[in-house]
Design an enzyme around this catalytic site. Structure first.
Site, mmCIF file in Angstrom:
data_model
loop_
_atom_site.group_PDB
_atom_site.id
_atom_site.type_symbol
_atom_site.label_atom_id
_atom_site.label_comp_id
_atom_site.label_asym_id
_atom_site.label_seq_id
_atom_site.Cartn_x
_atom_site.Cartn_y
_atom_site.Cartn_z
ATOM 1 N N LYS A 23 15.588 45.299 -11.735
ATOM 2 C CA LYS A 23 16.875 45.746 -12.305
ATOM 3 C C LYS A 23 16.729 47.122 -12.949
ATOM 4 C CE LYS A 23 18.149 44.228 -16.550
ATOM 5 N NZ LYS A 23 18.524 45.229 -17.553
ATOM 6 N N ASN A 24 15.729 47.269 -13.802
ATOM 7 C CA ASN A 24 15.657 48.510 -14.577
ATOM 8 C C ASN A 24 15.234 49.714 -13.728
ATOM 9 O OD1 ASN A 24 16.664 47.174 -16.739
ATOM 10 N ND2 ASN A 24 14.697 46.829 -17.755
ATOM 11 N N CYS A 118 22.785 44.941 -24.136
ATOM 12 C CA CYS A 118 22.438 43.846 -25.041
ATOM 13 C C CYS A 118 22.332 44.371 -26.477
ATOM 14 C CB CYS A 118 21.115 43.213 -24.628
ATOM 15 S SG CYS A 118 21.139 42.507 -22.979
ATOM 16 N N ARG A 123 20.759 50.990 -31.217
ATOM 17 C CA ARG A 123 20.119 51.498 -29.998
ATOM 18 C C ARG A 123 20.440 52.983 -29.869
ATOM 19 N NH1 ARG A 123 20.416 47.222 -25.058
ATOM 20 N NH2 ARG A 123 18.765 48.566 -24.323
ATOM 21 N N ASP A 310 10.856 42.448 -22.976
ATOM 22 C CA ASP A 310 11.843 41.706 -22.192
ATOM 23 C C ASP A 310 11.349 40.313 -21.793
ATOM 24 O OD1 ASP A 310 13.521 43.821 -22.481
ATOM 25 O OD2 ASP A 310 13.114 44.697 -20.520
ATOM 26 N N ARG A 401 23.784 38.953 -15.341
ATOM 27 C CA ARG A 401 23.700 40.419 -15.350
ATOM 28 C C ARG A 401 22.351 40.880 -14.796
ATOM 29 N NH1 ARG A 401 23.858 42.682 -20.883
ATOM 30 N NH2 ARG A 401 22.967 44.302 -19.625
#
Ligand code: EPU
Length: 421
Positions: A23-24, A118, A123, A310, A401
């Site tokens: 994903k990232n 999230c 952030r 994560d 997600r």
């Protein structure tokens, strides 16, 4: 309204799970594709909500995207003429902020609605901005949640990140590939997806060296021809989630299509806890016998190659099934223990103090819990798979997600999980 998962706990998970694309990586690579001057093909793209949203944003901005087959798209940014990304979709995901770097490089200016994602406390994006400013993007405004940056002349420079940041490293890299001259990012993040974005850019004609070390050197090019295909690496965190589930349920899962090297921080811990971990060339098998008990250990999350934040919620959940007292120190995010009260409602014995969680092994029982974010949600499903009785996980949109075919993959390894609309 989001769906729910209903899980019957206590079945050991057994079988094979094929790991999807990262994903990232995919978020960085799609944004990078927006900065190119020609079309490209992206393979092994995970079909997950965050990626769908980012692709929709790219289409809103003029990109032509076609699904060629299962997980492959063709991506053509030729008609992307605007530097302004302010639709509601932009604020839905964190990864949309990579358009800052991509557009600053491409158009020398960008306006972007501030990103979502999230909630782990504040952030900030100060390091991204500091990097853009070093490259000449000094003209910065923020109004009504829209950040605008403009550079008269984008020119390579030295950038020192005073904190290791994945997002800042990728964003600065995206701007620098089209800046004039040489940019050197010092104290860069070294995550596998940083290397993946750099490899994608190099495949498309950029000159990025040193990704995967803490010094990345980028020589800017005015034109990135592209016209190539690129395959995204497997998702380290998805793989790690299934590895933890195997140990948690006293199961036996072989995760295929992964890069074992990326899993070392987790594999080492699972071995220390007493699980069987067998590495193949592109697979890892994790197993724990029914009669064996895991030993409690201490974890500390760190930037790569440290233990990934994560996987922190999933690993904390794993500690609830271990003998003795385990510790988890979260050193990346200021507030990533908010899901622990959900685990406590399932009977977990966890005491938190600031960035430390102390976990005493205990039996979990099913109840209704709320998936407040992506990895926390995956952790609650992990807990439900082991817990006595039935667990209902609500707000599973948060999980979907980031995990492709989550329920189908779990069912394929015998999990008793159903989706209820
Ligand atoms: N930070 C700053 N200033 C900045 C940027 C970051 O102080 O300008 C701080 C953050 O507050 C945090 C630390 O630096 O304390 C690390 O943040 P980083 O920038 O590395 O995180 P990110 O790029 O926003 C990515 C992943 C996250 C993952 C972190 C850490 C994406 C889209 N997100 O976030 O992934 O937790 O790196 O590895 O790549 C997830 O996939 O569930 C997820 C949250």
């Amino acid at each position: 309204m989001s769906d729910k998962y209903i899980i019957q706990g206590g079945t050991p998970l057994k079988g094979e799970v094929s790991v999807s694309g990262s994903k990232n990586s995919a978020l960085g690579i799609i944004a990078a594709a927006m900065a190119l001057d020609g079309p490209c093909v992206i393979e092994n793209l995970p079909k997950i909500q965050d990626i769908r949203v980012l692709l929709t944003i790219c289409e809103e901005l003029g990109a032509k995207i076609e699904w060629i087959n299962g997980n492959t798209i063709s991506f053509d940014p030729a008609e992307v003429k605007t530097h302004t990304a302010i639709s509601e979709n932009v604020s839905k995901i964190r990864g949309s902020y990579y358009l800052l770097g991509a557009f600053l490089g491409k158009f020398k200016k960008v306006s972007l609605l501030l990103p979502g994602g999230c909630d782990f406390g504040s952030r900030p994006i100060d390091l991204h901005i500091k990097g853009f400013q070093a490259l000449g993007g000094g003209d910065l405004r923020e109004e009504n949640g829209i950040i605008s940056i403009e550079a008269n002349h984008l020119k390579g420079a030295g950038v020192f990140l005073d904190m290791i940041s994945v997002g800042a490293t990728i964003n600065i890299m995206l701007a620098a590939v089209k800046a004039e001259g040489v940019t050197v990012i010092n104290n860069a993040a070294k995550e596998p997806h940083i290397v993946d974005v750099a490899n994608f850019l190099n495949t498309m004609g950029a000159d990025v060296r040193g990704a995967g070390t803490d010094v990345i050197k980028i020589t800017g090019k005015p034109y990135l021809e592209a016209n190539r295909s690129y395959t995204i690496i497997p998702d380290q965190i998805e793989a790690g989630t299934y590895m933890i589930m195997a140990a948690m349920t006293h199961g036996d899962i072989t995760c295929t299509n992964l890069i074992p090297k990326h899993m070392e921080p987790l594999s080492a811990k699972l071995i220390e806890m007493g699980a069987l971990v067998e590495e193949g060339d592109d697979s890892i098998r994790v197993a724990l016998l029914a009669e064996d008990k895991l030993k409690a250990v201490s974890f500390k999350t760190m930037p790569y190659p440290g233990f990934p934040t994560d996987l922190q919620p999933q690993a904390t959940t794993l500690l609830t099934s271990a003998l003795g007292t385990g510790r988890m120190i979260e050193s990346v995010w200021e507030n990533r223990f908010q899901y622990i009260k959900e685990l406590q409602s399932m009977g977990a014995n966890i005491v938190t103090s600031g960035k430390l969680a102390v976990v005493q092994g205990s039996e979990l029982h099913g109840t209704t819990v709320f998936a407040r974010d992506l990895r926390a949600g995956a952790a609650l499903v992990t807990a439900g798979l082991m817990a006595k009785g039935q667990t209902t996980v609500t707000n599973v949109y948060a999980i979907e997600r980031g995990y492709e075919n989550f329920v189908d993959k779990l069912k394929s390894v015998r999990a008793q999980i159903e989706v209820v609309p």
